[in-house]
Design a protein around this motif. Structure first.
Motif: not given
Ligand code: MIC
Ligand code: SF4
Length: 643
Positions: A52, A442, A87
């Protein structure tokens, strides 16, 4: 015996293996960099790993290669990069901010840290005492995910510099001299460490020119100590706190020592078509030329631009030539614009280009048919300029400037030393990071129609048949395998880009390979020495893989390319008996049996049958590489290991 600086930094970053030259070791990577031509694939692969956020101290993504944006493809890629970077925690340096290596040195590099970049000139960072290594995008993706980077624990070649360069002789002449000594072949698995009293006289940009073009030696990287000169540079970049002193032990062990007295050096040139085809500029003097280009990650620093501007001031370049200047970064560009040096360059008759790779990668400014182009970049491989028979000579900015004035090769030391422009490194650089976008962690990722999927391969087959699709000689470069220039816009679209594999060598190769693949016949490529020299572009492995290439049989391979082949499930194999090269004919059918079991068991040789006759090939894989090959590439392997 004491430690070299190389071993000190490696020791601090060692995760796996023993620090003994020749062993495979795994090291921790502190920083990564990518550029747009290799970056899209690297980030698609990073996404495919399902992590992530990047796990490095800092990862920076630069847009500097495909900035022309002829058509939507590159603009789409850049938007993908920007949104994806934001992101996943990656800093994004926008088009216009400069060439990755120049900007990284100015704004992000830190002495003593490790840097892995998806570009072969990442060793530029060695100019401030980093272990900075170029690798394929997939290796960089793994490092961004926190995985170790594997390399051969190096032999260290010590280049000991003494004396001081004379006026009009510069860092480029030093590295071309080193290339003359070490050549582009046979240095795989070595790191070059510069020491000696002579380094005190070289500024950081000069050191970075030397470590940058160390890539052409085929070594893993090159580096300088981090000393008072480094401190001054980092303070002027407003980054004094990033500095620390790093020196080798006084009794450090080196595998080889080369001594160069800087005061004896003359202006040098790399002649067509290899950086190690070296002559003195004085030997070329008088040869008429067609184009001069100053720029690239090798020679576009503030110092380089100021020197060129000083030589050109008040003069006009020859009316017979085209003269191109591209400052290396926004910082450099803006500083020469504000201090008037840019005006001197423009007034001399220069065409000013963006702060990007541009002419260096054949993206514009291709010379005329058979044209002689004198350039300050680092590579002059055949066809790379965009003109197949373009004759590219690599020189220093000083030689480039006087040659532009005269319209013919000119040794700059024939100009009066009293006229040599004096240059002092600035007390402070113009610092403005507004073109670097900080990640927000994000947002949605933009994916244009040109963005494909990262390709996967099947696990290694045990037995298969195929055709020797191509036989080539020594020193095949990644520019031969996977042309850049006008084809760069396909970097994110493997099926489209694969049509151009070996385009300049044998234009029907891609078609023939695909036809063979449709009949379940795989392709082998046969080559001589130093196969895969040059860039880190993993497309030179991905696209052949897509075409069905499963074996490359060569006398020797370059480091990054050999790793890329393995990462994409292609086996780099060596001749047991080099004379067999002559018997391997293009178009011949081959059959290989029990390959999977041989790789599994770690066997060192495998038999290949070519047109009914058997030959032995050598395999030299570490245990980790064997696992990667068995799984059909690093992406499959990494996904499995993460589970
Ligand atoms: C090059 O100089 O060839 C490049 C373009 O910067 C390459 C990377 C690439 O092919 O995208 C490199 O040196 O690794
Ligand atoms: Fe760009 Fe040329 Fe440097 Fe490669 S060598 S990064 S193409 S300037």
């Amino acid at each position: 015996m004491g430690l070299s600086l190389t071993y000190k930094i490696l020791k601090e970053h060692l995760l796996e293996g023993e620090l003994k030259a020749g062993n495979e070791i795994g090291i921790r990577i502190d920083q990564t960099l990518t550029q747009d031509a290799t970056g899209t694939m690297a980030y698609l692969q990073f996404e495919a790993m399902g992590i992530d956020k990047v796990k490095t101290d800092i990862s920076v993504s630069y847009v500097d290669h495909n900035t022309l944006q002829m058509g939507f493809e590159n603009a789409d890629d850049h938007k993908y990069l920007q949104t994806m970077n934001s992101k996943f925690g990656i800093y994004h340096s926008k088009a216009g901010n400069g060439i990755c290596h120049q900007v990284h040195l100015e704004r992000f590099g830190k002495p003593g840290k490790t840097l892995l970049g998806s570009d072969s000139h990442t060793p530029t960072g060695g100019g401030i005492g980093m272990i900075a290594i170029g690798a394929g995008g997939l290796d960089v993706a793994v490092a961004m995910g926190g995985g170790p980077f594997y390399l051969t624990c190096p032999k260290v070649i010590n280049v000991k510099l003494s004396g001081k360069l004379r006026p009009y002789v510069s860092a480029k002449d030093v590295i071309i001299k080193v290339l003359e000594i070490l050549t582009t072949k046979g240095n795989v698995g070595c790191i070059v460490e510069y020491t000696g009293q002579g380094i005190d006289t070289l500024s950081v940009p000069e050191r970075a020119t030397i470590t940058n073009m160390g890539a052409e030696l085929g070594v893993t990287t090159s580096l300088f100590p981090s000393d008072e000169v480094t401190k001054k540079f980092l303070s002027a970049q407003n980054r004094e706190s990033d500095w620390k002193e790093l020196l080798p032990d006084s009794d450090a062990f080196y595998d080889r020592i080369i001594e160069i007295d800087l005061s004896t050096l003359e202006p040098m040139a790399s002649c067509p078509h290899s950086p190690d085809n070296v002559k003195k500029v004085s030997e070329l003097a008088g040869m008429k030329i067609d184009q001069v280009a100053v720029g690239s990650c090798t020679n576009a620093s503030f110092k380089d631009m100021m020197t060129v501007a000083g030589i050109l001031k008040g003069k006009k370049v020859s009316p017979d030539i085209s003269f191109i200047v591209a400052p290396g970064s926004k910082q450099v560009f803006e500083m020469i614009a504000r201090n008037g040096a840019l005006a001197d360059i423009i007034a001399s008759g220069a065409r000013i280009m963006e702060s990007t790779c541009g002419f260096c990668i054949g993206s514009g400014q291709a010379p005329q048919t058979g044209g002689i182009s004198v350039r300050t970049n680092n590579r002059n491989f055949e066809g790379r300029s965009g003109t197949k028979d373009g004759q590219i000579y690599l020189v220093s900015p000083e030689t480039a400037a006087v040659t532009a004035l005269e319209g013919k090769f000119t040794d700059p030391t024939t100009y009066p030393a009293s006229e040599f422009p004096k240059f002092e490194m600035p007390e402070s650089f113009l610092v403005d990071d507004s073109l670097v976008i900080k990640p927000s962690l994000n947002g949605d990722i933009f994916r244009g129609p040109n963005i494909g999927e990262p390709p996967f391969t099947e696990p290694l087959m045990d037995s298969f048949k195929g055709i020797i699709g191509l036989k080539v000689a020594d020193k095949i470069t990644t520019d031969h395998i996977m042309p850049a220039g006008a084809r760069l816009k396909f970097r994110s679209n493997i099926p489209a880009y694969a049509n151009y594999v070996f385009e300049g060598v044998d234009a029907s190769f891609a078609k023939r390979s695909l036809e063979a693949k449709s009949k379940s016949l795989y392709t082998a490529v046969v080559a001589g020495l130093s196969y895969g020299q040059g860039s880190s572009r993993e497309h030179a492995a991905i696209c052949p893989m897509y075409l069905g290439v499963r074996l490359v049989i060569a006398k020797s391979f370059e480091r990054i390319h050999s790793a890329n082949l393995i990462n994409f499930g292609i086996l780099p194999l060596y001749f047991v008996n080099e004379a067999d090269y002559d018997s391997f004919a293009q178009g011949a059918e081959f059959e290989i049996k029990n390959l999977r079991s041989a790789v599994e068991s770690g066997s060192k040789e495998i038999q290949i049958n070519i047109s009914g006759k058997n030959y032995m090939l050598k395999m030299d894989f570490s245990e980790r590489q064997r696992k990667i090959l068995l799984d059909g590439g690093l992406l499959n392997y990494t996904k499995k290991v993460q589970k």
